[in-house]
Scaffold this active site. Structure first.
Site, mmCIF file in Angstrom:
data_model
loop_
_atom_site.group_PDB
_atom_site.id
_atom_site.type_symbol
_atom_site.label_atom_id
_atom_site.label_comp_id
_atom_site.label_asym_id
_atom_site.label_seq_id
_atom_site.Cartn_x
_atom_site.Cartn_y
_atom_site.Cartn_z
ATOM 1 C CE LYS A 1 -4.440 -1.503 0.232
ATOM 2 N NZ LYS A 1 -5.440 -1.187 -0.534
ATOM 3 C CB SER B 1 -9.333 -2.603 7.213
ATOM 4 O OG SER B 1 -8.471 -3.236 6.329
ATOM 5 C CD GLU C 1 -12.975 -11.622 -4.756
ATOM 6 O OE1 GLU C 1 -13.252 -10.796 -4.422
ATOM 7 O OE2 GLU C 1 -13.389 -12.546 -5.504
ATOM 8 N N GLY D 1 -15.801 -13.423 1.131
ATOM 9 C CA GLY D 1 -15.779 -12.411 0.124
ATOM 10 C C GLY D 1 -15.522 -12.251 -1.115
ATOM 11 C CG ASP E 1 -15.680 -8.079 -3.355
ATOM 12 O OD1 ASP E 1 -15.329 -8.595 -2.643
ATOM 13 O OD2 ASP E 1 -15.303 -7.097 -4.173
ATOM 14 C CB SER F 1 -0.469 -8.373 -0.562
ATOM 15 O OG SER F 1 -1.136 -8.947 0.183
#
Length: 339
Positions: free
Chosen positions: A74, A99, A225, A229, A231, A325
């Site tokens: 990030k 989060s 994923e 979750g 999506d 990650s």
């Protein structure tokens, strides 16, 4: 356990909006981000394991963003976005919602760029991530992730205080920054046949896929994923963004309800499929990384490795990239999950 369309319209793109009307992100944008990140972000290592290769039937190359500044990929997107602020925006400050990992990244990038940061975090975010965010000098405002809308809160604070909103994934400068992960990986490994990437809101995948498919047109882009979750998998299958209930999974960094608008526009073009992993498979991957690779990986950071170890990749290719990650997890939580 795969789903999602095979991409048939890959290109490096341009400055014009794509078919959805959202601005595109190009390989040139990722390269510009790399220039801005030079000397600010770490060039993270690529690890190999003969045991992993033997178990999975592929040569695996693990890009370890758990060694990135602030402990996760990030920082790339956050720093790049903040580096594009005008002097007036920098003087006013920024606000972000996250989060944990984007929160820490924006807080650190703000300190590095000489501005202030307000971070909206869920009340149940891991304490280690909240403490780190505060330690970088950010103001923290908490909310209930199950009953309140963090986007609405972030926008309201931005308007009330005159701050620039830096979203965790749905922003072209954030996406371009994340894409520098793939530039480094492919520069070190050469061409890869497939690349496994954790997917939450889709910013990492969008950036990595933009760079990787432009540099290696035949590469298979595979998202991963948590099963609770899915999506993005559902959205790709439906051809439009689908919302799911707030996921309850140990992979808190991937607990997204729906893909981002911009990230989905990019990923529906470039992503070949999405794999799902259970919490138990994530724990197995975390344990493997600790025991065999001697590295600590947080649950969200381990999902791509989990998919490979669990055998979810159909017909493993000769050479497979895996994005690890992040590694932001407190010792007591790590012991709890692996105990």
């Amino acid at each position: 356990m795969t789903s999602g369309p095979t991409s048939t319209n890959r290109s490096t793109g341009g400055a014009d909006p794509d078919a959805s009307g959202t601005p595109d992100v190009t390989l040139d944008d990722v390269r510009e981000a790399a220039r801005r990140l030079a000397g600010a972000a770490h060039r993270t290592p690529v690890l190999r394991s003969r045991t992993l290769d033997a178990r999975t039937g592929t040569q695996a190359f693990l890009k370890c963003e758990n060694f990135q500044r602030a402990g996760a990929f990030k920082f790339r997107g956050a720093y790049h976005a903040l580096s594009r602020l005008t002097p007036e925006e920098r003087a006013s400050g920024v606000v972000a919602y996250s989060s944990g990992n984007h929160a820490q990244a924006v807080a650190l990038a703000a300190r590095e760029r000489g501005t202030r940061a307000v971070i909206v975090m869920p009340a149940d975010a891991p304490r280690s991530k909240r403490d780190a965010t505060a330690g970088y000098g950010a103001e923290i405002i908490t909310y209930d992730r199950y009953t309140e809308d963090r986007v609405a809160i972030g926008r309201r604070i931005a308007e009330e205080r005159g701050l620039t909103l830096i979203p965790p994934y749905d922003h072209p400068h954030v996406i371009a920054g994340q894409g520098t992960t793939a530039l480094e990986l492919l520069d070190e490994t050469g061409p890869l046949d497939a690349l496994l990437v954790p997917v939450g809101g889709g910013g990492l995948m969008a950036g990595v896929a933009t760079a990787a498919t432009a540099l290696a047109p035949g590469i298979r882009m595979i998202g991963v994923e948590p099963a609770a979750g899915d999506d993005t998998r559902r959205s790709l299958a439906a051809g439009h963004r689908v919302a799911v209930p707030v996921p309850r999974t140990i992979a808190d960094g991937q607990a997204a309800e729906t893909p981002g608008e911009l990230t989905f526009a990019i990923n529906r073009r470039l992503v070949d499929s999405v794999l799902l992993v259970t919490d138990d498979e994530i724990r197995t991957a975390m344990a493997f990384a600790f025991e065999r690779l001697k590295i600590v990986v947080e649950p969200s950071g381990a999902t791509a490795l989990a998919a490979l170890l669990a055998g979810h990749l159909d017909h493993p290719p000769a050479r497979t990239g895996v994005i690890v990650s992040g590694g932001n997890i407190a010792p007591d939580r790590f012991r709890e999950l692996l105990g």
